[in-house]
Design a protein around this motif. Structure first.
Motif, PDB file in Angstrom:
ATOM      1  N   PHE A  52     -14.847   2.387 -35.198  1.00 28.89           N
ATOM      2  CA  PHE A  52     -15.795   1.538 -35.927  1.00 28.89           C
ATOM      3  C   PHE A  52     -17.117   2.259 -36.190  1.00 28.89           C
ATOM      4  CE2 PHE A  52     -13.034  -1.867 -34.192  1.00 28.89           C
ATOM      5  CZ  PHE A  52     -12.726  -2.479 -35.380  1.00 28.89           C
ATOM      6  N   TYR A  88     -19.853 -11.998 -42.542  1.00 24.67           N
ATOM      7  CA  TYR A  88     -19.279 -12.624 -41.348  1.00 24.67           C
ATOM      8  C   TYR A  88     -18.708 -14.024 -41.583  1.00 24.67           C
ATOM      9  CZ  TYR A  88     -21.717  -8.806 -39.102  1.00 24.67           C
ATOM     10  OH  TYR A  88     -22.157  -7.556 -38.745  1.00 24.67           O
ATOM     11  N   PHE A 104     -15.044 -14.370 -40.418  1.00 22.93           N
ATOM     12  CA  PHE A 104     -14.941 -14.388 -38.956  1.00 22.93           C
ATOM     13  C   PHE A 104     -15.387 -15.743 -38.401  1.00 22.93           C
ATOM     14  CE2 PHE A 104     -15.635  -9.865 -40.007  1.00 22.93           C
ATOM     15  CZ  PHE A 104     -14.489  -9.327 -39.445  1.00 22.93           C
ATOM     16  N   HIS A 154     -12.910 -18.129 -36.320  1.00 21.68           N
ATOM     17  CA  HIS A 154     -13.276 -18.422 -34.930  1.00 21.68           C
ATOM     18  C   HIS A 154     -13.501 -19.916 -34.709  1.00 21.68           C
ATOM     19  CE1 HIS A 154     -16.123 -18.829 -31.508  1.00 21.68           C
ATOM     20  NE2 HIS A 154     -15.401 -17.859 -30.992  1.00 21.68           N
ATOM     21  N   GLY A 158     -24.344  -8.316 -36.624  1.00 22.47           N
ATOM     22  CA  GLY A 158     -23.165  -7.914 -35.862  1.00 22.47           C
ATOM     23  C   GLY A 158     -23.504  -7.687 -34.400  1.00 22.47           C
ATOM     24  N   TYR A 159     -24.652  -7.070 -34.150  1.00 20.65           N
ATOM     25  CA  TYR A 159     -25.114  -6.823 -32.782  1.00 20.65           C
ATOM     26  C   TYR A 159     -25.368  -8.147 -32.059  1.00 20.65           C
ATOM     27  CZ  TYR A 159     -28.033  -4.971 -28.994  1.00 20.65           C
ATOM     28  OH  TYR A 159     -28.555  -4.651 -27.767  1.00 20.65           O
ATOM     29  N   ALA A 170     -24.022 -11.066 -32.805  1.00 24.95           N
ATOM     30  CA  ALA A 170     -22.737 -11.741 -32.614  1.00 24.95           C
ATOM     31  C   ALA A 170     -21.986 -11.187 -31.413  1.00 24.95           C
ATOM     32  CB  ALA A 170     -21.888 -11.614 -33.877  1.00 24.95           C
ATOM     33  N   ASP A 171     -22.070  -9.857 -31.199  1.00 22.82           N
ATOM     34  CA  ASP A 171     -21.393  -9.239 -30.058  1.00 22.82           C
ATOM     35  C   ASP A 171     -21.949  -9.751 -28.732  1.00 22.82           C
ATOM     36  OD1 ASP A 171     -19.572  -7.725 -31.459  1.00 22.82           O
ATOM     37  OD2 ASP A 171     -20.865  -5.959 -31.597  1.00 22.82           O
ATOM     38  N   PHE A 172     -23.255 -10.000 -28.677  1.00 24.65           N
ATOM     39  CA  PHE A 172     -23.889 -10.376 -27.412  1.00 24.65           C
ATOM     40  C   PHE A 172     -24.050 -11.885 -27.245  1.00 24.65           C
ATOM     41  CE2 PHE A 172     -24.904  -5.919 -27.457  1.00 24.65           C
ATOM     42  CZ  PHE A 172     -24.937  -5.574 -26.113  1.00 24.65           C
ATOM     43  N   THR A 173     -23.807 -12.636 -28.314  1.00 24.11           N
ATOM     44  CA  THR A 173     -23.857 -14.108 -28.205  1.00 24.11           C
ATOM     45  C   THR A 173     -22.528 -14.658 -28.726  1.00 24.11           C
ATOM     46  OG1 THR A 173     -24.985 -14.271 -30.362  1.00 24.11           O
ATOM     47  CG2 THR A 173     -26.373 -14.208 -28.386  1.00 24.11           C
ATOM     48  N   SER A 174     -22.538 -15.144 -29.954  1.00 22.24           N
ATOM     49  CA  SER A 174     -21.318 -15.616 -30.611  1.00 22.24           C
ATOM     50  C   SER A 174     -21.571 -15.676 -32.102  1.00 22.24           C
ATOM     51  CB  SER A 174     -20.909 -17.002 -30.094  1.00 22.24           C
ATOM     52  OG  SER A 174     -21.828 -17.983 -30.546  1.00 22.24           O
ATOM     53  N   ILE A 175     -20.493 -15.712 -32.895  1.00 20.39           N
ATOM     54  CA  ILE A 175     -20.634 -15.786 -34.341  1.00 20.39           C
ATOM     55  C   ILE A 175     -21.238 -17.133 -34.746  1.00 20.39           C
ATOM     56  CG2 ILE A 175     -18.329 -16.709 -34.767  1.00 20.39           C
ATOM     57  CD1 ILE A 175     -20.137 -14.021 -36.872  1.00 20.39           C
TER      58      ILE A 175
END
Length: 411
Positions: A57, A247, A250, A254, A369-370, A372-377
């Motif tokens: 990625f 996003y 996604f 989700h 994106g960062y 979303a990775d650490f929380t949620s979409i």
């Protein structure tokens, strides 16, 4: 605002009302369709590139970074250059870069060549956008908003249909089928050659220079203040829109467990609504105040963005289309409003604004994106829903609207 009543080009024979040159505007819109189709094509084939070159990625991110850097950072420079040294055939040169990028991408055997191809596509885009906005203004006959809306509609259609063409032509049969899209670039080059001939023969740059002599009755401080507000508005608009374009699928998968195809259909509906919104923003700015079109186009979307993360799938599809339609109508008005603040600098202003839009979209996608990775979409859409509130700052823009139905006297 340009005081068009003071603009006189003398001739002993007769006065004529300059009307939009629709065959040139149509040619520019079609070429913008091809340009944005090609650049969206590059983004659409990431899964194929990842598989063929065994990319992680991070390396996929390098492709985006290379494209975005060339597409955004070069635009203000190119815009400034073409304002100072008009180049009738620069659009043809820009499409030539995109042609070479597609050609290289179809035969690329190593990752470095993919990056070079992305840089060529980005460079072509960076030449096309500021110069196409300039030519559209020159062919507008004073209907600047209408001209820019036609230009934006072409690009939005290209962005919407690029992934669709990639799914039909490239995904099933392999990356070498990108060669078919070089035919699109060649057709566009032929169209743009004829646009260049018109540009050179009509010498419209002389008219543009005369228009530039009519200055706004605003101080430098006031112009800088207004441009700062416009950049803030661009940030809110494109940061929110990139949350959808990057996003949205996604988020739907989700939250609602829909299929990829279903999510893509929702995304297409959103992109199509942006195309429709682009059609109305410019003409409304010509007829009414650009200031209030900008205000409604960004701040007016706030109620819909705030409730979107909390409604059912059916309502999300409906609301996303409303949001896309409302927010898309802002860019043409922002672009023309900026050119009214700094008249005669069509290429420079267009290059800065297009470059800013590209940069915000690229950086916004990475930042979201960062998050979303650490929380949620889901959390991403909750925090982004408040971004259109920034549109309220449009109230503080000075009013610049005048009637554009001015008359020229032929040379």
């Amino acid at each position: 605002m340009i005081n068009c009543k003071n603009l006189n080009i003398f001739n002993k024979k007769k006065k004529v009302l300059i009307k939009p040159v629709f065959y040139i505007l149509s040619a520019i819109a079609v070429s913008h369709f091809f340009n944005d189709l090609i650049q969206s094509l590059l983004l659409s084939i990431y899964p194929i590139l990842q598989k063929n070159f065994r990319l992680n990625f991070g390396q996929v991110g390098y492709i985006t970074l290379t494209y975005q850097l060339t597409a955004s950072l070069l635009q203000p420079i190119i815009g400034f250059y073409i304002d100072k040294y008009p180049q009738p055939y620069s659009l043809l040169i820009g499409m030539s870069f995109m042609f070479l990028g597609l050609l290289l991408l179809s035969f690329a055997k190593v990752f470095l060549l993919v990056l070079i191809a992305a840089a060529l596509v980005g460079t072509g885009s960076s030449i096309f956008h500021p110069e196409s906005a300039r030519v559209a203004s020159m062919a507008s006959g004073g209907k600047y908003g209408l001209a820019q809306s036609l230009l934006q509609v072409g690009g939005n259609f290209g962005s919407a249909f690029g992934p669709l063409f990639a799914a039909i032509i490239i995904v099933p049969y392999g990356i070498k089928n990108i060669l078919w899209f070089t035919l699109i670039a060649i057709i566009s080059m032929i169209i743009l050659f004829n646009v260049g001939k018109w540009y050179k023969e009509k010498h419209y740059n002389n008219i543009i220079k005369k228009i530039a002599n009519n200055k706004l009755d605003l101080s430098i401080k006031r112009i800088i203040y207004s441009m700062t507000i416009l950049f803030l508005l661009l940030f809110s608009k494109y940061f929110y829109l990139t949350s959808i374009s990057s996003y949205y699928t996604f988020f739907l998968i989700h939250k609602f467990g829909v299929s990829v195809q279903n999510a893509q259909m929702h995304l297409f509906m959103f992109l199509f609504s942006i195309t429709l919104g682009s059609m109305v923003g410019g003409p409304l700015g010509d007829k009414f105040s650009r200031k209030y079109v900008i205000l409604i186009s960004i701040f007016g979307a706030t109620p819909f963005t705030i409730i979107l993360p909390y409604v059912s799938l059916t309502w999300i599809g409906f609301l996303s289309m409303i949001i896309g339609f409302i927010m898309a109508s802002a860019f043409s008005s922002i672009l023309i409003y900026s050119q009214e603040l700094i008249p005669g600098k069509f290429g420079t202003i267009s290059g800065i604004l297009f470059g800013c839009a590209f940069a915000i979209s690229g950086l916004g996608a990475a930042a979201l994106g960062y998050i979303a990775d650490f929380t949620s979409i889901n959390y991403v859409y909750k925090i982004c829903s408040f971004l259109p509130l920034i549109g309220i700052f449009a109230i503080f823009l000075p009013q610049t609207f005048l009637n554009y139905n001015y008359k020229f006297i032929k040379k």
